[in-house]
Design a protein around this motif. Structure first.
Motif, PDB file in Angstrom:
ATOM      1  N   LYS B  28     -19.892   1.118   1.594  1.00 31.08           N
ATOM      2  CA  LYS B  28     -20.469   1.954   2.639  1.00 31.08           C
ATOM      3  C   LYS B  28     -19.312   2.518   3.456  1.00 31.08           C
ATOM      4  N   ILE B  29     -19.235   3.813   3.522  1.00 31.45           N
ATOM      5  CA  ILE B  29     -18.098   4.451   4.194  1.00 31.45           C
ATOM      6  C   ILE B  29     -18.597   5.184   5.428  1.00 31.45           C
ATOM      7  N   THR B  30     -17.940   4.936   6.535  1.00 28.49           N
ATOM      8  CA  THR B  30     -18.238   5.659   7.768  1.00 28.49           C
ATOM      9  C   THR B  30     -16.980   6.402   8.165  1.00 28.49           C
ATOM     10  N   VAL B  31     -17.103   7.694   8.327  1.00 32.13           N
ATOM     11  CA  VAL B  31     -15.937   8.472   8.737  1.00 32.13           C
ATOM     12  C   VAL B  31     -16.222   9.044  10.122  1.00 32.13           C
ATOM     13  N   VAL B  32     -15.310   8.795  11.064  1.00 32.60           N
ATOM     14  CA  VAL B  32     -15.458   9.326  12.407  1.00 32.60           C
ATOM     15  C   VAL B  32     -14.371  10.372  12.589  1.00 32.60           C
ATOM     16  N   GLY B  33     -14.798  11.616  12.709  1.00 33.32           N
ATOM     17  CA  GLY B  33     -13.817  12.696  12.830  1.00 33.32           C
ATOM     18  C   GLY B  33     -12.916  12.729  11.610  1.00 33.32           C
ATOM     19  N   ARG B  34     -11.656  13.069  11.845  1.00 30.38           N
ATOM     20  CA  ARG B  34     -10.724  13.081  10.709  1.00 30.38           C
ATOM     21  C   ARG B  34      -9.763  11.910  10.753  1.00 30.38           C
ATOM     22  N   ASN B  35      -9.901  11.116  11.781  1.00 32.77           N
ATOM     23  CA  ASN B  35      -8.865  10.104  12.002  1.00 32.77           C
ATOM     24  C   ASN B  35      -9.280   8.654  11.774  1.00 32.77           C
ATOM     25  N   GLU B  36     -10.590   8.448  11.629  1.00 34.41           N
ATOM     26  CA  GLU B  36     -11.015   7.059  11.495  1.00 34.41           C
ATOM     27  C   GLU B  36     -11.937   6.903  10.317  1.00 34.41           C
ATOM     28  N   GLU B  47      -3.173  -0.004  -3.676  1.00 31.46           N
ATOM     29  CA  GLU B  47      -1.905   0.623  -3.357  1.00 31.46           C
ATOM     30  C   GLU B  47      -1.966   1.135  -1.922  1.00 31.46           C
ATOM     31  N   TYR B  48      -0.864   0.942  -1.236  1.00 36.08           N
ATOM     32  CA  TYR B  48      -0.844   1.442   0.133  1.00 36.08           C
ATOM     33  C   TYR B  48       0.486   2.126   0.399  1.00 36.08           C
ATOM     34  N   ALA B  49       0.415   3.375   0.759  1.00 35.46           N
ATOM     35  CA  ALA B  49       1.583   4.123   1.219  1.00 35.46           C
ATOM     36  C   ALA B  49       1.119   4.940   2.411  1.00 35.46           C
ATOM     37  N   LEU B  50       2.061   5.550   3.090  1.00 30.94           N
ATOM     38  CA  LEU B  50       1.691   6.285   4.309  1.00 30.94           C
ATOM     39  C   LEU B  50       0.784   7.486   4.011  1.00 30.94           C
ATOM     40  N   ASN B  51       0.934   8.050   2.810  1.00 28.41           N
ATOM     41  CA  ASN B  51       0.124   9.235   2.511  1.00 28.41           C
ATOM     42  C   ASN B  51      -0.986   8.980   1.491  1.00 28.41           C
ATOM     43  N   ARG B  52      -1.032   7.791   0.963  1.00 32.07           N
ATOM     44  CA  ARG B  52      -2.073   7.496  -0.013  1.00 32.07           C
ATOM     45  C   ARG B  52      -2.478   6.031   0.055  1.00 32.07           C
ATOM     46  N   LEU B  53      -3.818   5.855  -0.014  1.00 33.98           N
ATOM     47  CA  LEU B  53      -4.358   4.499   0.059  1.00 33.98           C
ATOM     48  C   LEU B  53      -5.424   4.363  -1.003  1.00 33.98           C
ATOM     49  N   ARG B  54      -5.221   3.344  -1.853  1.00 32.30           N
ATOM     50  CA  ARG B  54      -6.240   3.122  -2.885  1.00 32.30           C
ATOM     51  C   ARG B  54      -6.867   1.769  -2.639  1.00 32.30           C
ATOM     52  N   GLY B  66      -3.847  11.329   2.904  1.00 30.09           N
ATOM     53  CA  GLY B  66      -3.700  11.790   4.279  1.00 30.09           C
ATOM     54  C   GLY B  66      -2.260  11.616   4.751  1.00 30.09           C
ATOM     55  N   GLU B  67      -2.119  11.556   6.045  1.00 28.72           N
ATOM     56  CA  GLU B  67      -0.785  11.365   6.629  1.00 28.72           C
ATOM     57  C   GLU B  67      -0.822  10.207   7.627  1.00 28.72           C
ATOM     58  N   GLU B  68       0.252   9.477   7.665  1.00 26.73           N
ATOM     59  CA  GLU B  68       0.406   8.364   8.614  1.00 26.73           C
ATOM     60  C   GLU B  68      -0.776   7.398   8.537  1.00 26.73           C
ATOM     61  N   SER B  82      -6.964   4.217  10.006  1.00 26.66           N
ATOM     62  CA  SER B  82      -6.727   5.323  10.926  1.00 26.66           C
ATOM     63  C   SER B  82      -5.589   6.178  10.403  1.00 26.66           C
ATOM     64  N   GLY B  83      -5.479   7.351  10.928  1.00 28.98           N
ATOM     65  CA  GLY B  83      -4.482   8.293  10.431  1.00 28.98           C
ATOM     66  C   GLY B  83      -5.168   9.605  10.086  1.00 28.98           C
ATOM     67  N   GLU B  84      -4.409  10.626   9.781  1.00 24.49           N
ATOM     68  CA  GLU B  84      -5.022  11.907   9.477  1.00 24.49           C
ATOM     69  C   GLU B  84      -5.483  11.923   8.020  1.00 24.49           C
TER      70      GLU B  84
END
Lengths: 407, 92
Positions: B28-36, B47-54, B66-68, B82-84
């Protein structure tokens, strides 16, 4: 759920995880129930936060899989202990300060007496000191009601004593007894309280010794308490050899006399007065065990004239005596006043009247008043003598000392 | 066999009108705006990197670009990111 406040209470450790694929460690920690949050990748590894309770388990996982774990920051209440230990001196000082304050506050440092009129203040303070209330006395060594009772017993003149202790200051509140005026019951003379010229004599008991127009001086007997039996006028011829003894009575009566009072006053035509301007500066020094510590330095701002006064106070403590010196400089100003003769005369007269009234006492009827200028017109000072005449009762009772051989 | 059970479960959930995230362990995914972004019912991080998360799911995985990017909370069933965020993709 993670709660920021509870986490703070429990203590948080921020760590840096280094090694290939740190996701593996995160997944392992997740499966073992270690709560991790605020995970952020950086150039030299992965930063994350973990609770103190989970830190050891995380460390074990890292060791097991050859990852390096580095503590970056410690937050929360458990780590405040470190802060406490580092500033131990400060905390110890704070505790000592509060303890000292509390300790010092349990002594009496100042004593004040109020309500006394006739009884000397020092006597009251001495009596209180004898029962344990003195500057530097520990509060637990005396009981207020006991001291009050003892002071009442010692100082007969007091009707009521209350010791009020506010902080380090004890205020002794007293109420004096008012004694009834002593009444002379035995035989007595009426004597003159002042010198004057008798104007009127009214004898109620005793024998008049003076009559109208006679000048009397202070202490002269006006109405005698010694009454000689009168000779019977009808038995003139019979000379009785037997001399009757005089009887003693308590003489009563009123003697009105003219009494003069004189007052003198003067006023310079040009006066130089030195006034205190109100500006002052003070210096406070503390002397403890032979050492002087200046507490406050004086800032004297070029006073032309000044008056200095020094106060010294000694406080006795169980650890020795402490002296406080206070020197105060007050600025003085010269004020020159020039009066003309009329003004000077009225001022001198006023002064003379004032001094006269002081001698005479108030509420007496002035019958006659005379003014005399003592100074010559060329003098720079006006001198005035004022004399008034009053009629007043000069009778005063004085007991007769009856000697054993009867006289 | 596994496949069949899954299908059965799905049919049951549909028939009884039960939410899939509870019955079938679906994410279940909840997205709040573009940052959360909040994600429930995950299976760990791949996998976790600053611009990609799997993120691993019960079936397939989720890729967030995303970014950050930063994982704000991480719990056995739940995570917050969190992040863009630029894109969210489901992969098999």
């Amino acid at each position: 759920m993670s709660n920021r406040f509870l986490n703070q209470l429990a203590g948080i450790i921020k760590v840096n995880l280094r090694g290939e694929r740190p996701e593996k460690i995160i997944n392992l920690a997740l499966s073992r129930g270690i709560h991790i949050w605020d995970i952020k990748k950086t150039d030299d590894g992965m930063h994350m936060k973990v609770k103190i309770s989970g830190f050891e388990a995380l460390e074990n996982i890292c060791e097991e899989y050859n990852y390096s774990l580095e503590v970056i920051k410690q937050e929360g209440v458990p780590f405040l202990k470190g802060l406490f230990v580092r500033r131990l001196g400060f905390w110890a000082g704070a505790v000592i300060f509060i303890a000292a304050l509390y300790f010092m506050a349990s002594f009496i440092w100042f004593i004040d007496v109020s309500g006394n009129q006739k009884v000397d203040k020092s006597r009251i303070i001495m009596t209180a000191a004898r029962y344990g209330v003195y500057p530097g006395a520990p509060r637990w060594t005396f009981s207020r009601s006991e001291v009050e009772g003892a002071m009442l017993r010692d100082l007969n003149e007091l009707a009521y004593v209350k010791i009020d202790i506010k902080g380090v200051k004890a205020t002794i509140e007293v109420v004096e007894k008012i004694f009834p005026r002593e009444e002379i019951s035995g035989p007595c003379h009426i004597v003159a309280a002042k010198e004057g010229v008798v104007e009127e004599v009214l004898v109620l008991a005793g024998e008049a010794q003076v009559e109208k127009g006679k000048a009397v001086s202070k202490g002269d007997i006006l109405i005698s308490g010694v009454v000689y039996p009168q000779k019977n006028p009808f038995m003139e011829g019979v000379e009785e050899e037997l001399e009757e003894k005089p009887s003693l009575v308590r003489a009563r009566g009123q003697v009105k006399a003219r009494v003069w009072y004189q007052g003198y006053g003067e006023c310079r035509l040009r006066t130089e007065k030195i006034l205190i301007s109100g500006k002052k500066s003070s210096e406070i020094k503390l002397e403890i065990g032979g050492k002087t510590i200046p507490l406050k330095k004086a800032k004297i701002k070029n006073y032309d004239y000044s008056i200095s006064e020094m106060k010294q106070k000694e406080i006795k403590t169980p650890l020795g005596s402490v002296r406080v010196y206070k020197t105060c400089w007050r600025e003085q100003l010269k004020k020159i006043t020039v009066y003309n003769e009329e003004e000077a005369l009225s001022i001198a007269q006023e002064k003379a009247m004032k001094s006269l009234l002081k001698k005479m006492g108030k509420d007496k009827k002035i019958v006659n008043q005379k003014k005399r200028l003592l100074s010559s017109p060329s003098d720079s000072i006006i001198r005035v003598q004022l004399s008034v005449e009053t009629i007043e009762d000069i009778a005063r009772a004085e007991p007769i000392n009856v000697s054993p051989n009867g006289n | 066999m596994e496949r069949r059970r899954e299908l059965l479960n799905k049919a049951m959930a549909e028939f009884l009108e039960l939410p899939g995230d509870l019955v079938l362990d679906l994410p279940k995914i909840t997205v709040v705006g573009r940052n959360e972004l909040y994600l429930e019912n995950h299976r760990g991080i791949i996998e976790y990197a600053l611009n990609r998360l799997r993120i691993n799911l019960s079936r397939g995985f989720l890729e967030i670009e995303g970014e950050e990017l930063q994982i704000k909370t991480l719990m056995p069933e739940e995570m917050g990111i969190s992040g863009e965020i630029h894109s969210i993709r489901f992969l098999d």
